[in-house]
Design a protein around this motif. Structure first.
Motif, PDB file in Angstrom:
ATOM      1  N   LYS A   1       0.813   4.498  -2.867  1.00  0.00           N
ATOM      2  CA  LYS A   1       0.092   5.778  -2.840  1.00  0.00           C
ATOM      3  C   LYS A   1       0.903   6.877  -2.153  1.00  0.00           C
ATOM      4  O   LYS A   1       0.758   8.046  -2.460  1.00  0.00           O
ATOM      5  CB  LYS A   1      -1.268   5.602  -2.174  1.00  0.00           C
TER       6      LYS A   1
ATOM      7  N   VAL B   1      -4.331   4.245  -9.417  1.00  0.00           N
ATOM      8  CA  VAL B   1      -3.911   3.556  -8.201  1.00  0.00           C
ATOM      9  C   VAL B   1      -5.051   3.538  -7.195  1.00  0.00           C
ATOM     10  O   VAL B   1      -5.485   4.576  -6.705  1.00  0.00           O
ATOM     11  CB  VAL B   1      -2.686   4.239  -7.582  1.00  0.00           C
ATOM     12  N   THR B   2      -5.563   2.356  -6.932  1.00  0.00           N
ATOM     13  CA  THR B   2      -6.671   2.240  -5.991  1.00  0.00           C
ATOM     14  C   THR B   2      -6.269   1.406  -4.775  1.00  0.00           C
ATOM     15  O   THR B   2      -7.078   1.148  -3.910  1.00  0.00           O
ATOM     16  CB  THR B   2      -7.889   1.569  -6.659  1.00  0.00           C
ATOM     17  N   ALA B   3      -4.994   1.002  -4.758  1.00  0.00           N
ATOM     18  CA  ALA B   3      -4.522   0.136  -3.664  1.00  0.00           C
ATOM     19  C   ALA B   3      -4.676   0.848  -2.315  1.00  0.00           C
ATOM     20  O   ALA B   3      -4.455   2.038  -2.227  1.00  0.00           O
ATOM     21  CB  ALA B   3      -3.069  -0.240  -3.880  1.00  0.00           C
TER      22      ALA B   3
ATOM     23  N   GLY C   1       0.809  -1.218   0.000  1.00  0.00           N
ATOM     24  CA  GLY C   1       0.000   0.000   0.000  1.00  0.00           C
ATOM     25  C   GLY C   1       0.840   1.265   0.000  1.00  0.00           C
ATOM     26  O   GLY C   1       0.316   2.369  -0.004  1.00  0.00           O
TER      27      GLY C   1
END
Ligand code: ATP
Ligand code: MG
Lengths: 313, 307
Positions: A137, A311-313, A134
Motif C-alpha cells: 500500500k 489492494v486491501t492488505a 503490507g
C-alpha cells in the motif's frame, strides 16, 4: 524506471537471505569441484587412454546415425561428432580431461539449475512479500503506475538471475583453476565445412545462454504465481515441483502431438547441441516461438492481475 | 482556509460481491482545511480512503485531486498527496533512512536535503540509521509521517493514523499534524473513530455510516446553551419550569432546559420559592461524542446490509 529498479535492487540486497543464497551458490560450486577432485584421486586411473575412448564413442555415434527416428538437429550433432572424433584420431588431438579448468568451464552450464532455484525464490517473493509485509500500500500510493512497478520487479528478478549465472561461471572457473589447473587438450568444432580449433569460453557462454532460457521461463512462472496468489511459499513450491516433474512429463507425453506445445519440451535449448532430445522432430525456431508464447501468457496474467487488483492488505 | 477546492469526491460507490460498501459519496475538501472523517467500525472509512489513493477501484464515481482524476490520471493526481493508510508499513530489514530514500526515488525532485529536513521535522535524527525492525510503534508512526511528507504534499490522507498509539503518542501525533498543517499549509483528511481526537484536530467533520455520508459539521459551530437541573420532587420542578415557559426534557436523573445563562437566577428563585429542593444546576455541553452517538444510533458496528 531506473530508479525503481534501483529500489528493488536495494531491497533485494538488504535482505540477509539474498547474501545467504549467493554464499551458498559459491560454496556449492567449490564443493562440487572439490568432490570431483576427491573422487578422481581415490578411484584408480582409467585403463583406457583417450584414443580408445574416442574409438568407442565413434562406434556409438555411427550407431546412433543408423537410428531412423533421429531428428535433424541430432543427425547434425552426431555427424559433427564423427567428423571431430576422426580429426582427433588422425591428428592426435586429445580432448580436455574432466579434471581441467577447461572442461569444468565447458560443463558449467549444468550448474545453472542452481541459479534457476534461487531465481524462483526471488521471483516468487518479490511481489508476494510486498503484500505479506503490507508495504504494497505504501508502494502503490506513489505517483507511479502499477505496470511500472511490476516491470521494475520483473527486471530485477532477471538481473538477479543474470548476476547469479555470472557468479556460477566465474566460481566454476576459479574453483577449476584452484583444484585442477589448466589441462592439456584442444577444443574442436565443426565450422560448417571442416573441423577447426574453437574457443571453449565461447562454447561455454553459448551453452550457458541457452540454459538460461529455462531459468527465464521457470523464473517468470514463479513471478506470475507470486503476483497472482500473493504467497511466495505457494509460488516457490509449485515452481520447484514443476521444475523437477515438468521435464519427466515430456517422456510421458512423448507419443502425443500435444507434447510439441508443452512448455518443458522446449525449456532446455541446449538439447539442439547435445544430441539428447526426447522429442526429436522439434527445431530451435519452434522452441523459441513456444517459449515466447508461454512468456507472453505469463506476463499478461501477471500484469493484468497486478494492475486490476483491489489492494486491501 | 480558502474556498479553493483541492479534492472533489464525486458519486463514489463501491460494491464488493453483492454488498454495497460505499453508497454515492459526495464531498469537497478545501485548501488548508483539516477534515475529520468519522464513522463507526465497518462504516466504510478505509474503503473510501483506499479509493481516494488508487488502492481500490471505485465501482462508480471518481475522485479528483487538484482537478485530476485518480482513476484516469493517477500519476498526476497523486503527485502532491501524502498517504498513511492504517499503520504505515515499512521495510523492516532496512534502516529508516533507506526507507525514506526508497520512497523519495518514487517522486520527482525529492532531494537529499529534503529527506534530512523531513527527518528533522518528525524528530527522528537520532535513530534514522537503525533498522526499522528495531523501532517502537511510535517511531514507526513518525517515520510513516516522514515518508508522507517527503514530496511536500498539498494534501495528506491519513486513515486511523493514531491506531495503536498510547495517549501521549496520540497527543504528540496530533501536534505534529497541526504543525505540518500550519507550517506547510496542507489540507488534511483524517479518518478516525476516536471522536475526541477528531474534535481537537479538525475544522470540519464528515460523518459516515453504513457507507453513506450522513452529515458534515463545522466543529466550532456555536452550541445551544443548555442547563441540567436536578431537583426534588422532580414532577413538581418540571411543572414550575414549564409554567415559566422553558421546554423541559428528561435527562439522566433530572431535566434539561434550553436557555441563556441570564435566565438561570430567576428560575432558581422560582424553584426555591415553590419549596423545591435543588441538588444540581449546571451548564450542559453536548460533546461531539454525544452528537455522534446520537446520530449513528449508539455507534454499534454497522450491521451487515446485504441488498
Ligand atoms: N474485501 C472486502 N470484501 C467484502 N467486504 C468488505 C471488504 N473490505 C471491506 N468490506 C466491508 O466493508 C465495510 C467497510 O469496511 P471499512 O474497512 O471501509 O470500514 P472502516 O470504516 O474503515 O472500519 P474501521 O473503523 O473498523 O476501520 C465493512 O462492513 C467490511 O466488512
Ligand atoms: Mg478502517
Amino acid at each position: 524506471m531506473l530508479k525503481l529498479i534501483q529500489n528493488e535492487w536495494m531491497k533485494l540486497w538488504s535482505k540477509k537471505a539474498t547474501w545467504v543464497m549467493a554464499g551458498l551458490l559459491i560454496v556449492l560450486l567449490f564443493a562440487s569441484a572439490g568432490i570431483t577432485k576427491w573422487i578422481g584421486s581415490t578411484s584408480p586411473a582409467p585403463e583406457a587412454d583417450w584414443q580408445e575412448m574416442a574409438t568407442m564413442d565413434m562406434v556409438m555415434y555411427q550407431d546412433q546415425l543408423q537410428n531412423p527416428d533421429l531428428g535433424a538437429a541430432q543427425t547434425d550433432f552426431y555427424e559433427q561428432q564423427v567428423a571431430i572424433t576422426e580429426y582427433r584420431l588422425a591428428n592426435d588431438a586429445a580432448p580436455f580431461e574432466t579434471e581441467s579448468l577447461q572442461q569444468q568451464v565447458l560443463d558449467s552450464h549444468l550448474m545453472l539449475s542452481l541459479v534457476t532455484l534461487f531465481t524462483v525464490i526471488v521471483g516468487a517473493g518479490i511481489v508476494a512479500a510486498e503484500f505479506s509485509q503490507g508495504t504494497i500500500k505504501m508502494l502503490l500510493t506513489r505517483p507511479v503506475k502499477r505496470w511500472k512497478i511490476l516491470t521494475s520487479k520483473y527486471v530485477t528478478t532477471m538481473l538477479f538471475a543474470l548476476l547469479f549465472a555470472v557468479i556460477t561461471i566465474a566460481s566454476t572457473a576459479v574453483a577449476g583453476l584452484i583444484f585442477f589447473g589448466i589441462g592439456d587438450g584442444t577444443f574442436l568444432v565443426w565450422n560448417g565445412s571442416e573441423v577447426v580449433e574453437g574457443s571453449y569460453w565461447a562454447e561455454a557462454l553459448k551453452l550457458s545462454v541457452l540454459s538460461l532460457a529455462s531459468t527465464w521461463m521457470i523464473g517468470t512462472f514463479a513471478f506470475m504465481l507470486g503476483t497472482v496468489f500473493r504467497s511466495s511459499s505457494l509460488a516457490i513450491g509449485v515452481s520447484i515441483f514443476l521444475m523437477f516433474v515438468g521435464v519427466q512429463v515430456v517422456f510421458l507425453l512423448q507419443r502425443f502431438e500435444i507434447v510439441k506445445y508443452y512448455l518443458f519440451t522446449h525449456t532446455d535449448l541446449t538439447q539442439f547441441y547435445t544430441g539428447f532430445m526426447p522429442v526429436p522432430d522439434i527445431t530451435m525456431t519452434m522452441s523459441l516461438i513456444v517459449l515466447t508464447v508461454y512468456f507472453l501468457i505469463f506476463m499478461v496474467i501477471s500484469y493484468w492481475t497486478f494492475a486490476k487488483r483491489d489492494v486491501t492488505a | 482556509m480558502s474556498n479553493e477546492k483541492i479534492v472533489e469526491i464525486r458519486k463514489l460507490s463501491k460494491t464488493i460481491g453483492n454488498k454495497q460498501i460505499i453508497k454515492n459519496l459526495n464531498l469537497d475538501l478545501h485548501k488548508g482545511e483539516i477534515i475529520g472523517f468519522l464513522g463507526p467500525n465497518g462504516s466504510g472509512k478505509t474503503t473510501t480512503i483506499r479509493m481516494m489513493v488508487g488502492l481500490m477501484r471505485p465501482t462508480e464515481g471518481d475522485v479528483l485531486i487538484n482537478g485530476k482524476s485518480v482513476r484516469h490520471d493517477f500519476e498526476a493526481s497523486i503527485e502532491k498527496v501524502g498517504v498513511i493508510v492504517e499503520n504505515p508499513e515499512m521495510y523492516k530489514y532496512m534502516s529508516g533512512y533507506k526507507n525514506l530514500v526508497h520512497f523519495a526515488r518514487m517522486h520527482k525532485g525529492v532531494t537529499k536535503a529534503r529527506i534530512d529536513e523531513v527527518i528533522e521535522q518528525v524528530g527522528m535524527q537520532n535513530r534514522i540509521k537503525e533498522k526499522v525492525g528495531s523501532y517502537s510503534l511510535g517511531m514507526r508512526q513518525r517515520l510513516g509521517l516522514a515518508q508522507a511528507l517527503l514530496n511536500d504534499p498539498e494534501f495528506l490522507i491519513l486513515d486511523e493514523p493514531t491506531n495503536g498509539l498510547d495517549p501521549s503518542g496520540i497527543r504528540e501525533f496530533r501536534m505534529y499534524l497541526r504543525k505540518v498543517a500550519s507550517e506547510n499549509n496542507v489540507a488534511i483528511f483524517v479518518s478516525s473513530h476516536l471522536l475526541s481526537e477528531i474534535e481537537l484536530l479538525c475544522d470540519r467533520i464528515a460523518i459516515i455510516q453504513n457507507g453513506e455520508l450522513i452529515d458534515i459539521k463545522n466543529v466550532n459551530e456555536h452550541q445551544k446553551s443548555r442547563y441540567y437541573i436536578e431537583a426534588k420532587p422532580a414532577e413538581q420542578a418540571k411543572q414550575v419550569l414549564e409554567e415559566i415557559g422553558f421546554s423541559v426534557q428528561p435527562h439522566d436523573r433530572g431535566y434539561l432546559i434550553d436557555t441563556e445563562p441570564e435566565h438561570i437566577p430567576g428560575a432558581v428563585k422560582l424553584l426555591i420559592t415553590a419549596g423545591i429542593d435543588l441538588y444540581t444546576i449546571q451548564p450542559h455541553r453536548t460533546t461531539l461524542e454525544d452528537q455522534f452517538l446520537e446520530m449513528t444510533g449508539g455507534g454499534e458496528i454497522a450491521q451487515a446490509h446485504t441488498k
